[in-house]
Design a protein around this motif. Structure first.
Motif, PDB file in Angstrom:
ATOM      1  N   GLU A 286       0.643  -1.259  -0.058  1.00  0.00           N
ATOM      2  CA  GLU A 286      -0.216  -0.201  -0.157  1.00  0.00           C
ATOM      3  C   GLU A 286       0.710   1.666  -0.187  1.00  0.00           C
ATOM      4  O   GLU A 286       1.584   1.631   1.380  1.00  0.00           O
ATOM      5  N   THR A 287       0.692   2.600  -1.209  1.00  0.00           N
ATOM      6  CA  THR A 287       1.274   3.132  -1.072  1.00  0.00           C
ATOM      7  C   THR A 287       0.543   4.021  -0.408  1.00  0.00           C
ATOM      8  O   THR A 287      -0.741   4.141  -0.808  1.00  0.00           O
ATOM      9  N   ILE A 288       1.069   5.107  -0.802  1.00  0.00           N
ATOM     10  CA  ILE A 288       0.488   6.683  -0.208  1.00  0.00           C
ATOM     11  C   ILE A 288       0.549   7.459  -1.319  1.00  0.00           C
ATOM     12  O   ILE A 288       1.132   8.367  -1.524  1.00  0.00           O
ATOM     13  N   GLU A 289      -1.068   8.205  -1.588  1.00  0.00           N
ATOM     14  CA  GLU A 289      -1.355   9.488  -2.447  1.00  0.00           C
ATOM     15  C   GLU A 289      -1.663  10.484  -2.453  1.00  0.00           C
ATOM     16  O   GLU A 289      -2.012  10.584  -0.525  1.00  0.00           O
ATOM     17  N   TYR A 290      -1.850  12.097  -2.730  1.00  0.00           N
ATOM     18  CA  TYR A 290      -1.794  12.572  -1.687  1.00  0.00           C
ATOM     19  C   TYR A 290      -3.470  12.729  -1.807  1.00  0.00           C
ATOM     20  O   TYR A 290      -4.196  12.659  -1.999  1.00  0.00           O
ATOM     21  N   ASP A 291      -3.540  13.505  -0.686  1.00  0.00           N
ATOM     22  CA  ASP A 291      -5.323  13.726   0.061  1.00  0.00           C
ATOM     23  C   ASP A 291      -4.655  14.775   0.984  1.00  0.00           C
ATOM     24  O   ASP A 291      -3.555  14.949   2.114  1.00  0.00           O
ATOM     25  N   ASN A 292      -5.389  16.114   1.897  1.00  0.00           N
ATOM     26  CA  ASN A 292      -5.991  17.275   1.597  1.00  0.00           C
ATOM     27  C   ASN A 292      -5.217  17.328   3.229  1.00  0.00           C
ATOM     28  O   ASN A 292      -5.034  17.774   3.644  1.00  0.00           O
ATOM     29  N   HIS A 293      -6.117  15.536   3.835  1.00  0.00           N
ATOM     30  CA  HIS A 293      -5.871  15.469   5.607  1.00  0.00           C
ATOM     31  C   HIS A 293      -4.437  15.576   5.962  1.00  0.00           C
ATOM     32  O   HIS A 293      -4.271  15.293   6.746  1.00  0.00           O
ATOM     33  N   TYR A 294      -3.727  15.005   5.284  1.00  0.00           N
ATOM     34  CA  TYR A 294      -1.856  14.916   5.083  1.00  0.00           C
ATOM     35  C   TYR A 294      -1.421  16.341   5.531  1.00  0.00           C
ATOM     36  O   TYR A 294      -0.183  16.367   6.287  1.00  0.00           O
ATOM     37  N   PHE A 295      -2.165  17.051   4.127  1.00  0.00           N
ATOM     38  CA  PHE A 295      -1.363  18.311   4.418  1.00  0.00           C
ATOM     39  C   PHE A 295      -2.539  19.666   4.675  1.00  0.00           C
ATOM     40  O   PHE A 295      -3.121  20.213   3.999  1.00  0.00           O
ATOM     41  N   PRO A 296      -2.994  20.152   5.958  1.00  0.00           N
ATOM     42  CA  PRO A 296      -3.911  20.609   6.571  1.00  0.00           C
ATOM     43  C   PRO A 296      -3.220  22.443   6.490  1.00  0.00           C
ATOM     44  O   PRO A 296      -1.932  22.120   6.730  1.00  0.00           O
ATOM     45  N   PHE A 297      -3.514  23.432   6.337  1.00  0.00           N
ATOM     46  CA  PHE A 297      -3.304  24.315   6.351  1.00  0.00           C
ATOM     47  C   PHE A 297      -3.160  24.740   7.605  1.00  0.00           C
ATOM     48  O   PHE A 297      -3.835  25.684   8.448  1.00  0.00           O
ATOM     49  N   THR A 298      -1.906  26.003   7.380  1.00  0.00           N
ATOM     50  CA  THR A 298      -1.496  26.464   8.952  1.00  0.00           C
ATOM     51  C   THR A 298      -1.435  28.002   8.781  1.00  0.00           C
ATOM     52  O   THR A 298      -0.149  27.947   7.725  1.00  0.00           O
ATOM     53  N   GLY A 299      -1.347  28.948   9.383  1.00  0.00           N
ATOM     54  CA  GLY A 299      -1.203  30.298   9.177  1.00  0.00           C
ATOM     55  C   GLY A 299       0.454  30.491  10.108  1.00  0.00           C
ATOM     56  O   GLY A 299       0.590  29.174   9.998  1.00  0.00           O
ATOM     57  N   LEU A 300       0.595  31.537  10.268  1.00  0.00           N
ATOM     58  CA  LEU A 300       1.583  32.267  11.013  1.00  0.00           C
ATOM     59  C   LEU A 300       1.388  31.820  12.356  1.00  0.00           C
ATOM     60  O   LEU A 300       0.650  32.612  13.170  1.00  0.00           O
ATOM     61  N   ILE A 301       2.185  30.833  12.775  1.00  0.00           N
ATOM     62  CA  ILE A 301       1.569  30.761  14.855  1.00  0.00           C
ATOM     63  C   ILE A 301       3.281  30.575  15.344  1.00  0.00           C
ATOM     64  O   ILE A 301       3.238  30.140  16.609  1.00  0.00           O
ATOM     65  N   GLY A 302       4.268  30.841  14.598  1.00  0.00           N
ATOM     66  CA  GLY A 302       5.373  30.890  15.476  1.00  0.00           C
ATOM     67  C   GLY A 302       6.462  32.240  14.490  1.00  0.00           C
ATOM     68  O   GLY A 302       6.150  33.297  14.185  1.00  0.00           O
ATOM     69  N   ASP A 303       7.738  32.295  15.375  1.00  0.00           N
ATOM     70  CA  ASP A 303       8.467  33.258  14.185  1.00  0.00           C
ATOM     71  C   ASP A 303       9.638  32.635  13.969  1.00  0.00           C
ATOM     72  O   ASP A 303      10.686  33.311  13.064  1.00  0.00           O
ATOM     73  N   THR A 304       9.388  31.397  13.967  1.00  0.00           N
ATOM     74  CA  THR A 304      10.582  30.769  13.167  1.00  0.00           C
ATOM     75  C   THR A 304      10.385  30.585  10.842  1.00  0.00           C
ATOM     76  O   THR A 304       9.428  29.601  10.609  1.00  0.00           O
ATOM     77  N   ASP A 305      11.810  30.993  10.616  1.00  0.00           N
ATOM     78  CA  ASP A 305      11.297  30.310   9.176  1.00  0.00           C
ATOM     79  C   ASP A 305      12.327  29.229   9.374  1.00  0.00           C
ATOM     80  O   ASP A 305      13.031  29.524   9.512  1.00  0.00           O
ATOM     81  N   MET A 306      11.645  28.322   8.148  1.00  0.00           N
ATOM     82  CA  MET A 306      12.565  27.309   8.074  1.00  0.00           C
ATOM     83  C   MET A 306      12.717  26.540   6.670  1.00  0.00           C
ATOM     84  O   MET A 306      11.682  26.827   6.479  1.00  0.00           O
ATOM     85  N   GLN A 307      13.868  25.879   6.129  1.00  0.00           N
ATOM     86  CA  GLN A 307      14.254  24.820   4.736  1.00  0.00           C
ATOM     87  C   GLN A 307      13.961  23.866   5.457  1.00  0.00           C
ATOM     88  O   GLN A 307      15.333  23.673   6.580  1.00  0.00           O
TER      89      GLN A 307
END
Length: 484
Positions: A286-307
């Motif tokens: 079983e592979t996993i396909e894209y689904d919105n529930h894996y990637f919920p939108f999050t706004g600004l909740i802290g001060d750290t920018d990151m990669q």
């Protein structure tokens, strides 16, 4: 005796010819690694080939293609979400907030690793094993939708059992649970360790190779990543694996000093993408396909920018190593490094030397004891070389140092799974977070200086007092550093 000598000479000659043929037939291998493997095979006739078979062979093109071909699930959506965030929060485009050196590092990862800059994350530095697992188990107990887990070392001891039982409980409640483990790092697990988890609907898969590590002909290529993603909103990565030793419960190693991150925000999406790619390259069914529930939108909740930056033998970019080189080369004041294994290649050691000679305050911290004696001897050799150039090298003396961090100018900090060695840069599958947050960088420097108080300085006097036997062991170990 003449016959025996002749036979021995023929065997040595044939072994040398076969060694040259065997090693050189692997294309695109680093020249230093070629010489190191030749040394192993020639010095250990017969047995050297066995070692090479398990540890020296490169990944087949077919397997590399299988890993590379995994779709970067959620990456397009992550890019779009950052654009929406910038617009909704009335922010400038990411690069306009950064000048000079920081922007150059961001661009390096974006162009070389497709690593998206995510803004406004909430990030917590964790440096104690008990704190890490208490927080992790609490977060797991509150999971509503899914839990994705990757660890290199996974032991079936008290903390390993407690973690799996927590996952079983959530799976029993209908939460999707997927566990990806390295077959070498988890070799001590019993055959039925994950049976109950599977019974409740969870899944557990070995990454890249047979679970039976003794017949795995790609032992040299390990998934060294540590990733946990909970409901797409909380993520963990860093140095801690799963085992009682990481709680400081192994008397031989003592207190375990490590560094881990707990992340909330859109940076978690990049960890999610990395996990799903690894899962789909490994899953038998079983592979996993894209689904919105894996990637919920999050706004600004802290001060750290990151990669989030990953690297491995499937990609010749060696993005994490290049990131370290870039960080060191653009430092104006200080470079603080913590690593259990310090075996840099020529580019890295030269970059550090240039920084030292340019007046940059370069500090390195390594353990006071080996968990891999051969590697530790090579580490001491390279550390001594930096001392000769004027770096401050500290030996952590309060247990075992496993932390993998680098911070420059109290501005940019990297925390992740990659050690400062050739294995992490070229052979292991690794993941690091690069954090653009002055407050977080200052916190890491504060922790570093606290660690200095329980460390001792590696001085020229100590180095000069090494016995000839100790120096031989260091130099001999260093010969094999390209394949350690």
């Amino acid at each position: 005796m003449n016959i025996i000598s002749t036979i021995f000479g023929i065997v040595i000659f044939l072994n040398s010819i076969l060694a040259i043929f065997t090693v050189f037939r692997e294309k695109e291998r680093d020249i230093a690694a070629i010489w190191a493997w030749l040394l192993v095979i020639i010095m250990l006739p017969g047995f050297g080939y066995i070692i090479y078979m398990f540890l020296g062979r490169k990944i087949s093109k077919e397997k590399i293609f299988n890993i590379r071909s995994q779709e970067r699930i959620g990456m397009e959506e992550l890019v779009e979400s950052q654009k929406e965030l910038i617009e909704s929060e009335n922010l400038d485009v990411p690069e306009s907030n950064y000048q000079d050196k920081t922007f150059e590092l961001i661009q390096l990862f974006l162009n070389g690793n497709e690593s998206v800059l995510t803004k406004g994350n909430k990030v917590k530095l964790i440096h104690d094993g008990k704190d890490k697992f208490n927080q992790l188990l609490d977060d797991i107990s509150k999971a509503k939708d899914h839990i994705h887990v990757t660890y290199y070392i996974f032991r079936g001891d008290d903390i390993g059992t407690k973690l799996v039982k927590a996952l079983e409980e959530r799976a029993k409640q209908g939460v999707e649970v997927n566990v990806l483990y390295d077959p070498v790092g988890a070799r001590v697990l019993g055959k039925h360790f994950f049976d109950t988890l599977r019974k409740y609907g969870g899944q557990a898969e070995p990454f890249f190779g047979s679970r039976f590590f003794l017949i795995n002909l790609r032992l040299n290529y390990r998934n060294h990543r540590k990733i946990v993603v909970i409901d797409g909103k909380i993520g963990y990565t860093g140095g801690f694996n799963v085992g009682d030793d990481y709680l400081g419960l192994y008397e031989k190693m003592g207190y375990w000093r490590d560094t881990h991150l707990r992340i909330e925000g859109n940076g978690v999406k990049a960890l999610q993408t990395r996990f799903l790619m690894d899962w789909n390259a490994s899953a038998k069914k079983e592979t996993i396909e894209y689904d919105n529930h894996y990637f919920p939108f999050t706004g600004l909740i802290g001060d750290t920018d990151m990669q989030i930056v990953s690297s491995g033998p499937d990609n010749e970019m060696h993005a994490i190593k290049k990131g370290f080189i870039k960080m060191i080369s653009m430092a104006k004041e200080s470079v603080y490094i913590q690593t259990p294994y310090f075996i840099p290649d020529e580019a890295l050691i030269e970059t550090l030397k240039i920084a030292i000679m340019s007046g940059i305050d370069v500090k390195l911290m390594i353990p006071n004891k080996p968990d891999h004696p051969f590697i530790y001897r090579a580490t001491l050799s390279y550390a001594s070389e930096l001392v000769d150039y004027g770096a401050e090298v500290y030996i952590y003396d309060n247990g075992f140092l496993h932390s993998k961090t680098i911070v420059i100018d109290e501005e940019i900090v990297s925390v992740g799974t990659a050690n400062f060695d050739i294995r992490s840069f070229k052979l292991n599958f690794e993941v690091n977070a690069f954090l653009y947050d002055r407050q977080l960088a200052k916190e890491q420097v504060k922790l570093y200086k606290k660690d200095i108080t329980v460390s001792y300085l590696l001085t020229e006097e100590i180095i000069n007092n090494y016995s000839k036997w100790e120096l031989f062991k260091q130099q001999f170990s260093r010969l094999f550093s390209p394949i350690l």
